[in-house]
Motif scaffolding. Structure first.
Motif, short mmCIF file in Angstrom:
data_model
loop_
_atom_site.label_atom_id
_atom_site.label_comp_id
_atom_site.label_asym_id
_atom_site.label_seq_id
_atom_site.Cartn_x
_atom_site.Cartn_y
_atom_site.Cartn_z
N VAL A 12 -9.01 -5.99 6.96
CA VAL A 12 -10.13 -5.10 6.64
C VAL A 12 -9.79 -3.67 7.02
O VAL A 12 -10.41 -2.72 6.55
N ASN A 13 -8.82 -3.50 7.90
CA ASN A 13 -8.36 -2.17 8.29
C ASN A 13 -7.16 -1.75 7.44
O ASN A 13 -6.19 -1.19 7.95
N TYR A 14 -7.23 -2.02 6.15
CA TYR A 14 -6.11 -1.78 5.25
C TYR A 14 -5.70 -0.31 5.23
O TYR A 14 -4.60 0.03 4.83
N TYR A 15 -6.58 0.59 5.65
CA TYR A 15 -6.33 2.03 5.61
C TYR A 15 -5.62 2.52 6.87
O TYR A 15 -5.30 3.71 6.99
N SER A 16 -5.40 1.63 7.82
CA SER A 16 -4.81 2.01 9.10
C SER A 16 -3.33 1.69 9.13
O SER A 16 -2.93 0.54 8.94
N VAL A 75 0.84 -1.19 0.00
CA VAL A 75 0.00 0.00 0.00
C VAL A 75 0.88 1.25 0.00
O VAL A 75 2.08 1.17 0.21
N TRP A 76 0.22 2.39 -0.20
CA TRP A 76 0.88 3.69 -0.12
C TRP A 76 0.18 4.55 0.94
O TRP A 76 -1.05 4.59 1.00
N PHE A 77 0.99 5.21 1.73
CA PHE A 77 0.55 6.24 2.66
C PHE A 77 1.31 7.51 2.34
O PHE A 77 2.28 7.49 1.60
N ARG A 78 0.88 8.61 2.93
CA ARG A 78 1.62 9.86 2.79
C ARG A 78 1.50 10.66 4.06
O ARG A 78 0.54 10.51 4.82
N GLN A 79 2.48 11.53 4.26
CA GLN A 79 2.49 12.38 5.44
C GLN A 79 2.95 13.77 5.05
O GLN A 79 4.09 13.96 4.62
N ALA A 80 2.05 14.72 5.21
CA ALA A 80 2.35 16.12 4.95
C ALA A 80 2.90 16.75 6.22
O ALA A 80 2.64 16.25 7.33
N THR A 111 -8.17 -2.88 -5.96
CA THR A 111 -7.53 -1.63 -5.55
C THR A 111 -8.48 -0.80 -4.69
O THR A 111 -9.70 -0.88 -4.84
N TYR A 112 -7.90 -0.01 -3.81
CA TYR A 112 -8.65 0.81 -2.88
C TYR A 112 -7.96 2.17 -2.79
O TYR A 112 -6.72 2.23 -2.80
N TYR A 113 -8.76 3.23 -2.70
CA TYR A 113 -8.21 4.57 -2.71
C TYR A 113 -8.85 5.46 -1.66
O TYR A 113 -10.03 5.31 -1.33
#
Length: 124
Positions: free
Chosen positions: A103-107, A34-39, A57-59
């Protein structure tokens, strides 16, 4: 497994950029990537995920329709094609991996493996 992210740079608003993340080490086992980003001054946030087993894919809503995640299994590499970039996309982009889909792929807490990050700067 070790992750190496690259491809960042300085671009103008509306431009495109492609990030790559290559996995090495225990690549005999396939990992979801996956990809994350931090501003600056913000928490690390989810950007996109590629579920290996069913190739889904999930966005994040903020990038949907502009970013595309893809994967080349032969190269153990996941890509993030970023189009129509905006100044608010400016951040350090990180790739991450885990063995089993969650299921918490966004965490971010669910990913044990992280790349070093690559800077993306979008000027207005």
């Amino acid at each position: 497994v070790q992750l190496q992210a690259y491809g960042g740079g300085l671009v103008q608003a509306g431009d495109s950029l492609r990030l790559s993340c290559t996995a090495s080490g225990s690549t005999s086992v396939a990992y979801h990537m996956v990809w994350f980003r931090q501003a600056p001054g913000k928490e690390r946030e989810f950007v996109a995920a590629f579920r290996l087993t069913i190739r889904s894919t999930y966005y994040a809503d903020s990038v949907k329709g502009r970013f595309t995640i893809s994967r080349d299994n032969a190269k153990n590499t996941v890509y993030l094609q970023m189009n129509s970039l905006k100044p608010e996309d400016t951040a350090v982009y990180y790739c991450a991996a885990r063995m089993h889909w969650s299921v918490n792929y966004y965490s971010r807490e669910h990913y044990p493996y992280w790349g070093q990050g690559t800077q993306v700067t979008v000027s207005s």
